[in-house]
Design a protein around this motif. Structure first.
Motif, PDB file in Angstrom:
ATOM      1  N   ALA A  56       0.833  -1.202   0.000  1.00 34.50           N
ATOM      2  CA  ALA A  56       0.000   0.000   0.000  1.00 34.50           C
ATOM      3  C   ALA A  56       0.869   1.253   0.000  1.00 34.50           C
ATOM      4  O   ALA A  56       0.528   2.258  -0.648  1.00 34.50           O
ATOM      5  CB  ALA A  56      -0.927  -0.009   1.214  1.00 34.50           C
TER       6      ALA A  56
ATOM      7  N   VAL B 245     -10.130  -3.710  -2.073  1.00 30.92           N
ATOM      8  CA  VAL B 245      -9.180  -4.654  -1.482  1.00 30.92           C
ATOM      9  C   VAL B 245      -9.919  -5.920  -1.041  1.00 30.92           C
ATOM     10  O   VAL B 245     -10.898  -5.830  -0.298  1.00 30.92           O
ATOM     11  CB  VAL B 245      -8.479  -4.043  -0.245  1.00 30.92           C
ATOM     12  CG1 VAL B 245      -7.346  -4.956   0.222  1.00 30.92           C
ATOM     13  CG2 VAL B 245      -7.960  -2.646  -0.535  1.00 30.92           C
TER      14      VAL B 245
ATOM     15  N   CYS C  92      -3.650  -1.522   4.106  1.00 26.77           N
ATOM     16  CA  CYS C  92      -4.026  -0.386   3.252  1.00 26.77           C
ATOM     17  C   CYS C  92      -4.574   0.770   4.087  1.00 26.77           C
ATOM     18  O   CYS C  92      -4.261   1.939   3.837  1.00 26.77           O
ATOM     19  CB  CYS C  92      -5.053  -0.828   2.220  1.00 26.77           C
ATOM     20  SG  CYS C  92      -4.395  -1.904   0.930  1.00 26.77           S
TER      21      CYS C  92
ATOM     22  N   ARG D 282      -2.645   4.366   4.292  1.00 25.15           N
ATOM     23  CA  ARG D 282      -3.392   5.571   3.897  1.00 25.15           C
ATOM     24  C   ARG D 282      -3.382   6.598   5.009  1.00 25.15           C
ATOM     25  O   ARG D 282      -3.112   7.798   4.784  1.00 25.15           O
ATOM     26  CB  ARG D 282      -4.828   5.197   3.555  1.00 25.15           C
ATOM     27  CG  ARG D 282      -5.713   6.406   3.232  1.00 25.15           C
ATOM     28  CD  ARG D 282      -7.190   6.084   3.369  1.00 25.15           C
ATOM     29  NE  ARG D 282      -7.555   5.717   4.737  1.00 25.15           N
ATOM     30  CZ  ARG D 282      -8.746   5.268   5.099  1.00 25.15           C
ATOM     31  NH1 ARG D 282      -9.691   5.117   4.183  1.00 25.15           N
ATOM     32  NH2 ARG D 282      -8.999   4.968   6.365  1.00 25.15           N
TER      33      ARG D 282
ATOM     34  N   ILE E 243     -11.464   3.339   1.100  1.00 27.55           N
ATOM     35  CA  ILE E 243     -11.048   1.944   0.997  1.00 27.55           C
ATOM     36  C   ILE E 243     -12.275   1.049   1.152  1.00 27.55           C
ATOM     37  O   ILE E 243     -13.009   1.149   2.133  1.00 27.55           O
ATOM     38  CB  ILE E 243      -9.970   1.603   2.034  1.00 27.55           C
ATOM     39  CG1 ILE E 243      -8.684   2.373   1.700  1.00 27.55           C
ATOM     40  CG2 ILE E 243      -9.704   0.105   2.075  1.00 27.55           C
ATOM     41  CD1 ILE E 243      -7.553   2.168   2.673  1.00 27.55           C
TER      42      ILE E 243
ATOM     43  N   VAL F 131      -6.522  -3.930  -6.061  1.00 25.37           N
ATOM     44  CA  VAL F 131      -5.447  -4.796  -5.587  1.00 25.37           C
ATOM     45  C   VAL F 131      -5.620  -6.180  -6.204  1.00 25.37           C
ATOM     46  O   VAL F 131      -6.576  -6.886  -5.889  1.00 25.37           O
ATOM     47  CB  VAL F 131      -5.443  -4.892  -4.049  1.00 25.37           C
ATOM     48  CG1 VAL F 131      -4.324  -5.837  -3.594  1.00 25.37           C
ATOM     49  CG2 VAL F 131      -5.265  -3.516  -3.415  1.00 25.37           C
TER      50      VAL F 131
END
Length: 314
Positions: A156, A171, A182, A186, A195, A297
């Motif tokens: 990530a 994801v 992730c 972030r 996300i 991803v």
């Protein structure tokens, strides 16, 4: 769980980055800009290798006399541990359920692990591995742990530094380390990317938990996308996902198969079921994505040839 300095150090342990690429045909298919993080290009063909390398590095450094490790898996977690244990000269015992991916089993053995088949699903294999750890002195490696999250968060970090302007990132969720990494990356980078987790309709334990606001288990996890075949959410992973994810989308095995075909035709990359789940979810939510910059991803490409023929080609 960790800070940016620790994440940078973990990235140095992991080493070589994987590509993050835009694909014009995928962009046409989704009707918007898209970038794919290619974790199918790691040494084991999946993102999990990052967690294994970081976990074993700390274990070997802090507990050099550890006689060996033991864990349970449906495939990629076990491959990551076998790969990393081999690098550090540590014996590895990996439990898998009966009927597990033949080719993932072969890969774990090739990386040097002792493979044991037990039970009908991941949960049964994990419980037996835990029992064996208690009387053998082997170090039990869980499916979710801060060092595993730290390791996989390095992908990530790479992605967000390549594409800090992503509006949304899809994801897949198995035991939760990938999406947790992730979320952590972030937040440490101060980005606003939404996300979105992805689960199978046949193994929706995290999705049900997210909706209920508490851990919810399922009795079965009968998806062909074995990387998402989870019945019992990890409580720590769920807490992080509940706080940091926008939502969790459920995709059917048929939608996943269509996404595997799309990856092959549009990018000539092979995706396993969990690896294609992010694209399946984005296609399901296509009408919401117009004008947005979308990240996907592709978490792994380890699909058995026979399953590929049965599920995707037929």
């Amino acid at each position: 769980m960790f800070d940016l300095t620790e994440l940078e150090r973990a990235h140095a342990i992991v080493g070589q980055a994987t590509p993050a690429r835009g694909w014009p045909l995928l962009a046409e298919r989704l009707g918007t800009q898209v970038i794919v993080k290619h974790e199918n290009h790691t040494p084991i063909g999946a993102f999990k290798v990052r967690g294994g390398l970081v976990y074993l590095e700390r274990l070997k450094r802090e507990r050099p006399n550890t006689p060996g490790i033991i864990s349970a898996t449906r495939g990629n977690h076990g491959q990551s541990l076998a790969f990393a244990a081999n690098r550090h000269g540590v014996p590895a015992v990996i439990y898998v359920p009966r009927g597990n991916s033949v080719e993932k089993n072969r890969a774990m053995k090739a990386f040097g692990a002792e493979l044991v088949e037990h039970g009908e699903d991941f949960q049964a294999a994990a419980e037996e591995a835990q029992r064996r750890a208690q009387f053998t002195g082997l170090h039990m490696v869980p499916s979710f742990h801060p060092d595993l999250v730290l390791g996989v968060a390095t992908y990530a970090l790479e992605l967000f530094r390549t594409a800090p302007d992503l509006d949304v990132l899809y994801v897949p969720i198995g035991q939760g380390s990938g999406i947790s990494g992730c979320i952590m990356a972030r937040d440490l980078l101060g980005l606003k990317t939404e996300i979105v987790g992805v689960q199978s309709t046949e193994a929706p334990s995290y999705a049900l938990s997210f909706a209920a606001g508490k851990v919810v288990t399922t009795k079965t996890s009968n998806t062909l996308a074995d990387g998402m075949a989870t019945r019992i959410p990890d409580a720590d992973a769920f807490a992080l996902i509940r706080k940091g994810a926008a939502r969790i989308v459920q995709v059917s095995d048929d939608e996943v198969a269509a996404a595997i075909r799309a990856y092959w035709t549009d990018t000539h990359n092979l995706a396993e079921g969990a690896g294609a789940a992010a694209l399946a979810a984005a296609l399901q939510e296509k009408t919401k994505l117009s004008g947005k910059r979308v990240g996907l991803v592709l978490s792994g490409g380890n699909i058995d040839f026979d399953l590929f023929k049965q599920w995707v080609v037929a």
